[in-house]
Design a protein around this motif. Structure first.
Motif, PDB file in Angstrom:
ATOM      1  N   GLN A   4       3.098   7.060   7.914  1.00 30.50           N
ATOM      2  CA  GLN A   4       3.742   6.712   9.176  1.00 30.50           C
ATOM      3  C   GLN A   4       3.550   5.227   9.474  1.00 30.50           C
ATOM      4  N   GLY A   5       4.356   4.738  10.389  1.00 29.84           N
ATOM      5  CA  GLY A   5       4.258   3.344  10.825  1.00 29.84           C
ATOM      6  C   GLY A   5       4.967   2.400   9.869  1.00 29.84           C
ATOM      7  N   ARG A   6       4.769   1.125  10.108  1.00 31.15           N
ATOM      8  CA  ARG A   6       5.384   0.117   9.241  1.00 31.15           C
ATOM      9  C   ARG A   6       4.878   0.280   7.816  1.00 31.15           C
ATOM     10  N   HIS A   7       5.695  -0.172   6.845  1.00 32.02           N
ATOM     11  CA  HIS A   7       5.280  -0.064   5.446  1.00 32.02           C
ATOM     12  C   HIS A   7       5.559  -1.363   4.696  1.00 32.02           C
ATOM     13  N   TYR A   8       4.896  -1.487   3.558  1.00 25.41           N
ATOM     14  CA  TYR A   8       5.054  -2.652   2.685  1.00 25.41           C
ATOM     15  C   TYR A   8       5.095  -2.173   1.245  1.00 25.41           C
ATOM     16  N   GLU A   9       6.164  -2.539   0.518  1.00 29.11           N
ATOM     17  CA  GLU A   9       6.288  -2.180  -0.894  1.00 29.11           C
ATOM     18  C   GLU A   9       5.733  -3.307  -1.750  1.00 29.11           C
ATOM     19  N   CYS A  10       4.938  -2.937  -2.742  1.00 25.87           N
ATOM     20  CA  CYS A  10       4.262  -3.927  -3.566  1.00 25.87           C
ATOM     21  C   CYS A  10       4.435  -3.561  -5.039  1.00 25.87           C
ATOM     22  N   MET A  11       4.765  -4.553  -5.866  1.00 25.88           N
ATOM     23  CA  MET A  11       4.934  -4.321  -7.301  1.00 25.88           C
ATOM     24  C   MET A  11       4.063  -5.267  -8.130  1.00 25.88           C
ATOM     25  N   SER A  12       3.079  -5.876  -7.484  1.00 25.98           N
ATOM     26  CA  SER A  12       2.165  -6.780  -8.182  1.00 25.98           C
ATOM     27  C   SER A  12       0.869  -6.859  -7.378  1.00 25.98           C
ATOM     28  N   ASP A  13       0.015  -7.796  -7.711  1.00 29.38           N
ATOM     29  CA  ASP A  13      -1.232  -7.964  -6.977  1.00 29.38           C
ATOM     30  C   ASP A  13      -0.952  -8.449  -5.555  1.00 29.38           C
ATOM     31  N   CYS A  14      -1.805  -8.043  -4.639  1.00 32.24           N
ATOM     32  CA  CYS A  14      -1.726  -8.522  -3.258  1.00 32.24           C
ATOM     33  C   CYS A  14      -3.153  -8.802  -2.800  1.00 32.24           C
ATOM     34  N   SER A  15      -3.468 -10.057  -2.552  1.00 30.34           N
ATOM     35  CA  SER A  15      -4.848 -10.438  -2.218  1.00 30.34           C
ATOM     36  C   SER A  15      -5.219 -10.202  -0.762  1.00 30.34           C
ATOM     37  N   ASP A  16      -4.220 -10.061   0.110  1.00 28.30           N
ATOM     38  CA  ASP A  16      -4.537  -9.860   1.525  1.00 28.30           C
ATOM     39  C   ASP A  16      -3.413  -9.083   2.208  1.00 28.30           C
ATOM     40  N   MET A  17      -3.641  -7.799   2.430  1.00 27.65           N
ATOM     41  CA  MET A  17      -2.631  -6.936   3.051  1.00 27.65           C
ATOM     42  C   MET A  17      -2.322  -7.349   4.495  1.00 27.65           C
ATOM     43  N   SER A  18      -3.240  -8.046   5.165  1.00 24.74           N
ATOM     44  CA  SER A  18      -3.019  -8.393   6.569  1.00 24.74           C
ATOM     45  C   SER A  18      -1.832  -9.336   6.745  1.00 24.74           C
ATOM     46  N   SER A  19      -1.378  -9.946   5.663  1.00 18.48           N
ATOM     47  CA  SER A  19      -0.176 -10.778   5.739  1.00 18.48           C
ATOM     48  C   SER A  19       1.070  -9.930   5.993  1.00 18.48           C
ATOM     49  N   PHE A  20       0.994  -8.625   5.673  1.00 20.68           N
ATOM     50  CA  PHE A  20       2.150  -7.745   5.763  1.00 20.68           C
ATOM     51  C   PHE A  20       1.966  -6.601   6.760  1.00 20.68           C
ATOM     52  N   LEU A  21       0.740  -6.092   6.888  1.00 20.80           N
ATOM     53  CA  LEU A  21       0.449  -4.974   7.780  1.00 20.80           C
ATOM     54  C   LEU A  21      -0.852  -5.244   8.529  1.00 20.80           C
ATOM     55  N   SER A  22      -0.940  -4.768   9.759  1.00 19.30           N
ATOM     56  CA  SER A  22      -2.175  -4.973  10.522  1.00 19.30           C
ATOM     57  C   SER A  22      -3.320  -4.103  10.014  1.00 19.30           C
ATOM     58  N   ARG A  23      -2.970  -2.994   9.367  1.00 22.47           N
ATOM     59  CA  ARG A  23      -3.949  -2.091   8.766  1.00 22.47           C
ATOM     60  C   ARG A  23      -3.205  -1.266   7.716  1.00 22.47           C
ATOM     61  N   CYS A  24      -3.927  -0.561   6.881  1.00 27.77           N
ATOM     62  CA  CYS A  24      -3.292   0.279   5.875  1.00 27.77           C
ATOM     63  C   CYS A  24      -4.121   1.539   5.712  1.00 27.77           C
ATOM     64  N   HIS A  25      -3.561   2.676   6.161  1.00 32.33           N
ATOM     65  CA  HIS A  25      -4.311   3.924   6.151  1.00 32.33           C
ATOM     66  C   HIS A  25      -3.747   4.991   5.231  1.00 32.33           C
TER      67      HIS A  25
END
Length: 174
Positions: free
Chosen positions: A13-34
């Motif tokens: 639920q909530g906003r989402h972010y699709e990733c196909m490579s490394d991501c060093s800091d999720m906070s750039s895209f989402l406030s949290r990831c559960h």
């Protein structure tokens, strides 16, 4: 190629972010990831930015709640594990800086102490393949992801007094 979708809330639920490579800091895209959904490939997710902190290995599947795979906090960074189709080789050492008893591995080892009579594995050199080292025998407990390279102090990777007791190759399930 891998693909993972991160969601701010549990149960996708909530906003989402699709990733196909490394991501060093999720906070750039989402406030949290559960929660997250791995659509292809394998990933290591971390509870801190910049690929540090506790590590969790995720393969294709749905993870509706970060607690379901043992995480205590939100996902903060992720690393895509490249596919490897060749041989697997690593040398483990009993002490840091490649000292003490050593053994070369080409296969999984479910109990380092029983097989090699090593009380601990504190450094290693990964020559070929990608590996997971586990805190407990039989591939249980906290995990450390290792790609080809030299690791003078495995404990520095996880910032704790973890004792590594088993090791497994990352193979065809990615």
């Amino acid at each position: 190629m891998g693909k993972i979708i991160f969601y701010e809330d549990r149960n996708f639920q909530g906003r989402h972010y699709e990733c196909m490579s490394d991501c060093s800091d999720m906070s750039s895209f989402l406030s949290r990831c559960h929660s997250c959904r791995v659509e292809s490939g394998c990933f290591v997710v971390y509870d801190r930015p910049n690929f540090i902190g506790n590590q969790y290995f995720l393969r294709r599947g749905e993870y509706s709640d970060y607690v379901s795979f043992g995480m205590n906090d939100s996902i903060r960074s992720c690393h895509l594990i490249p596919q490897h189709r060749g041989s697997f080789r690593m040398r483990i050492f009993e002490r840091e800086n490649f000292l003490g008893q050593s053994h070369e591995l080409a296969d999984d080892c479910d109990n380092i102490m029983d097989r090699y009579r090593m009380s601990d594995c504190q450094s290693c050199s990964v020559m070929d393949g990608h590996w997971l080292m586990y805190e407990q025998p039989h591939y249980r407990g906290r995990v450390v992801y290792l790609s080809p390279g030299e690791y003078r102090s495995i404990r520095e990777l996880v910032h704790s007094g973890i004792r590594l007791s088993s090791v497994r190759r990352i193979m065809d399930y990615c």
